[in-house]
Design an enzyme around this catalytic site. Structure first.
Site, PDB file in Angstrom:
ATOM      1  N   ARG A  75       0.842  -1.202   0.000  1.00  0.00           N
ATOM      2  CA  ARG A  75       0.000   0.000   0.000  1.00  0.00           C
ATOM      3  C   ARG A  75       0.872   1.244   0.000  1.00  0.00           C
ATOM      4  NH1 ARG A  75      -4.614   1.026   4.458  1.00  0.00           N
ATOM      5  NH2 ARG A  75      -2.906   1.798   5.727  1.00  0.00           N
ATOM      6  N   MET A 100     -12.705   4.192  -3.270  1.00  0.00           N
ATOM      7  CA  MET A 100     -13.017   3.145  -2.298  1.00  0.00           C
ATOM      8  C   MET A 100     -11.772   2.446  -1.755  1.00  0.00           C
ATOM      9  SD  MET A 100     -16.182   3.696  -2.188  1.00  0.00           S
ATOM     10  CE  MET A 100     -16.968   2.355  -1.323  1.00  0.00           C
ATOM     11  N   ILE A 102      -8.935   2.564   1.520  1.00  0.00           N
ATOM     12  CA  ILE A 102      -8.548   3.172   2.796  1.00  0.00           C
ATOM     13  C   ILE A 102      -7.134   3.721   2.627  1.00  0.00           C
ATOM     14  CG2 ILE A 102      -7.986   2.675   5.207  1.00  0.00           C
ATOM     15  CD1 ILE A 102     -10.269   0.611   5.155  1.00  0.00           C
ATOM     16  N   ASN A 117     -13.789  14.147   1.550  1.00  0.00           N
ATOM     17  CA  ASN A 117     -14.413  12.866   1.184  1.00  0.00           C
ATOM     18  C   ASN A 117     -15.927  13.009   1.293  1.00  0.00           C
ATOM     19  OD1 ASN A 117     -14.552  10.055   0.559  1.00  0.00           O
ATOM     20  ND2 ASN A 117     -14.871   9.606   2.723  1.00  0.00           N
ATOM     21  N   HIS A 119     -19.278  10.699   2.166  1.00  0.00           N
ATOM     22  CA  HIS A 119     -19.614   9.417   2.778  1.00  0.00           C
ATOM     23  C   HIS A 119     -21.137   9.286   2.861  1.00  0.00           C
ATOM     24  CE1 HIS A 119     -19.017   5.818   5.114  1.00  0.00           C
ATOM     25  NE2 HIS A 119     -20.001   6.231   5.893  1.00  0.00           N
ATOM     26  N   SER A 146     -22.662  12.837   4.077  1.00  0.00           N
ATOM     27  CA  SER A 146     -21.796  13.813   4.755  1.00  0.00           C
ATOM     28  C   SER A 146     -20.578  14.120   3.888  1.00  0.00           C
ATOM     29  CB  SER A 146     -21.259  13.238   6.084  1.00  0.00           C
ATOM     30  OG  SER A 146     -22.303  12.808   6.924  1.00  0.00           O
ATOM     31  N   THR A 151      -9.086  12.670   7.754  1.00  0.00           N
ATOM     32  CA  THR A 151      -8.034  12.549   8.766  1.00  0.00           C
ATOM     33  C   THR A 151      -7.658  11.072   8.852  1.00  0.00           C
ATOM     34  OG1 THR A 151      -9.602  12.172  10.559  1.00  0.00           O
ATOM     35  CG2 THR A 151      -8.973  14.473  10.130  1.00  0.00           C
ATOM     36  N   LEU A 154     -10.719   6.591  10.018  1.00  0.00           N
ATOM     37  CA  LEU A 154     -11.577   6.247   8.876  1.00  0.00           C
ATOM     38  C   LEU A 154     -12.963   6.891   9.022  1.00  0.00           C
ATOM     39  CD1 LEU A 154     -12.057   4.533   6.281  1.00  0.00           C
ATOM     40  CD2 LEU A 154     -12.914   2.734   7.813  1.00  0.00           C
ATOM     41  N   ASP A 155     -13.338   7.695   8.045  1.00  0.00           N
ATOM     42  CA  ASP A 155     -14.623   8.402   8.020  1.00  0.00           C
ATOM     43  C   ASP A 155     -14.837   9.220   9.298  1.00  0.00           C
ATOM     44  OD1 ASP A 155     -15.199   7.253   5.524  1.00  0.00           O
ATOM     45  OD2 ASP A 155     -16.055   5.474   6.457  1.00  0.00           O
ATOM     46  N   GLN A 183     -28.976  14.048  -2.904  1.00  0.00           N
ATOM     47  CA  GLN A 183     -28.437  15.032  -1.953  1.00  0.00           C
ATOM     48  C   GLN A 183     -26.921  15.156  -2.092  1.00  0.00           C
ATOM     49  OE1 GLN A 183     -30.554  16.906  -0.216  1.00  0.00           O
ATOM     50  NE2 GLN A 183     -32.113  15.726  -1.293  1.00  0.00           N
TER      51      GLN A 183
HETATM   52  C1  GAR Z   1     -21.265   7.635  -3.211  1.00  0.00           C
HETATM   53  O1  GAR Z   1     -22.526   7.271  -2.718  1.00  0.00           O
HETATM   54  C2  GAR Z   1     -20.332   7.985  -2.077  1.00  0.00           C
HETATM   55  O2  GAR Z   1     -21.004   8.546  -0.979  1.00  0.00           O
HETATM   56  C3  GAR Z   1     -19.780   6.631  -1.720  1.00  0.00           C
HETATM   57  O3  GAR Z   1     -19.595   5.979  -2.933  1.00  0.00           O
HETATM   58  C4  GAR Z   1     -20.579   6.430  -3.856  1.00  0.00           C
HETATM   59  C5  GAR Z   1     -19.876   6.785  -5.137  1.00  0.00           C
HETATM   60  O4  GAR Z   1     -20.798   7.068  -6.139  1.00  0.00           O
HETATM   61  N1  GAR Z   1     -18.536   6.772  -1.024  1.00  0.00           N
HETATM   62  C6  GAR Z   1     -18.149   5.917  -0.091  1.00  0.00           C
HETATM   63  O5  GAR Z   1     -18.797   4.959   0.249  1.00  0.00           O
HETATM   64  C7  GAR Z   1     -16.803   6.244   0.521  1.00  0.00           C
HETATM   65  N2  GAR Z   1     -16.579   5.419   1.653  1.00  0.00           N
HETATM   66  P1  GAR Z   1     -20.317   7.749  -7.483  1.00  0.00           P
HETATM   67  O6  GAR Z   1     -19.115   6.945  -7.982  1.00  0.00           O
HETATM   68  O7  GAR Z   1     -21.496   7.596  -8.392  1.00  0.00           O
HETATM   69  O8  GAR Z   1     -19.959   9.165  -7.183  1.00  0.00           O
END
Ligand code: GAR
Length: 227
Positions: A75, A100, A102, A117, A119, A146, A151, A154-155, A183
């Site tokens: 990583r 996606m 970490i 980010n 979430h 959100s 930081t 995580l989230d 949203q």
């Molecule tokens: C979104 O819903 C975002 O909130 C989520 O992935 C989706 C991406 O959609 N992010 C996470 O889960 C981050 N942990 P998109 O590729 O259509 O923008």
């Protein structure tokens, strides 16, 4: 200087990281094109070569790159290579839009205060994956999305803005995802606009909005108060 040169000069340079569909990336592209979001998307980088978001970027004329995490033996090596590429574009802000992976401490520290980010939950509720199903299983009545600074937790970074949606008895994870995504496409460009306009800043660990410490996430849409 022409008007378009002036706009370009004032635009906040950003790099967007994605892993998949890129609908949030599309919302940002649309906001730049339609709503004059003062941002220059210098590059879109994906860890997956088949991410549909790469096509969206290509259609919008934005440079794209793939840094495939599977091509690295650790990583740390992957993230060092990703960081090197991002920094070639000299972004003022790194935007994780459905990215996606970490991220490790060195990477996160490098972009401290300049990485956002999105979430799909009302953080601190439901960090991690499968948030919509977990919200349904927990029988909460309100769920949402959100935007937060990244930081090492995580989230767990400071949340800037949240949008809530109701949950209904006949919902499944997909209907909830659709409702939340509407949203997301509003609040991500909004948060980026605040940064581009200098309204949203950081000072050490503290987030400032209009120069004042942001003690609570901003709720979207804002509640109207009457006196
Ligand atoms: C979104 O819903 C975002 O909130 C989520 O992935 C989706 C991406 O959609 N992010 C996470 O889960 C981050 N942990 P998109 O590729 O259509 O923008």
């Amino acid at each position: 200087m022409s008007n378009s040169q002036r706009e370009q000069a004032a635009a906040l340079p950003i790099v967007v990281l994605i892993s998949g569909n890129g609908s949030n990336l599309q919302a940002i592209i649309d906001a730049v094109q339609r709503d004059r979001l003062p941002v220059q998307i210098r590059a879109v980088i994906s860890n997956r070569s088949n991410a549909y978001g790469l096509k969206r970027a290509h259609t919008a004329g934005i440079p794209t790159a793939v840094v495939d995490h599977q091509a690295f033996s650790s990583r740390a090596e992957y993230e060092a290579s990703l960081q090197e590429l991002i920094d070639l574009y000299a972004p003022a802000l790194v935007v994780l839009a459905g990215y996606m992976r970490i991220l490790g401490d060195a990477f996160v520290n490098h972009y401290q205060g300049r990485m956002l980010n999105i979430h799909p939950s009302l953080l601190p509720a439901f960090p991690g994956l499968n948030t919509h199903q977990r919200a349904l299983d927990a029988a909460v009545t309100e769920h949402g999305a959100s935007i937060h600074f990244v930081t090492n937790e995580l989230d767990g970074g400071p949340v800037v803005v949240q949008a809530a949606v109701p949950l209904f008895a006949d919902d499944d994870a997909e209907t909830v995802a659709q409702r939340v995504r509407i949203q997301e496409h509003i609040i991500y460009p909004l948060a980026i606009r605040w940064i581009a306009e200098g309204r949203l800043t950081t000072r050490g660990d503290q987030v400032l909005f209009d120069q004042q410490p942001l003690r609570q996430p901003i709720q979207y849409p804002p509640t109207l108060t009457t006196c």
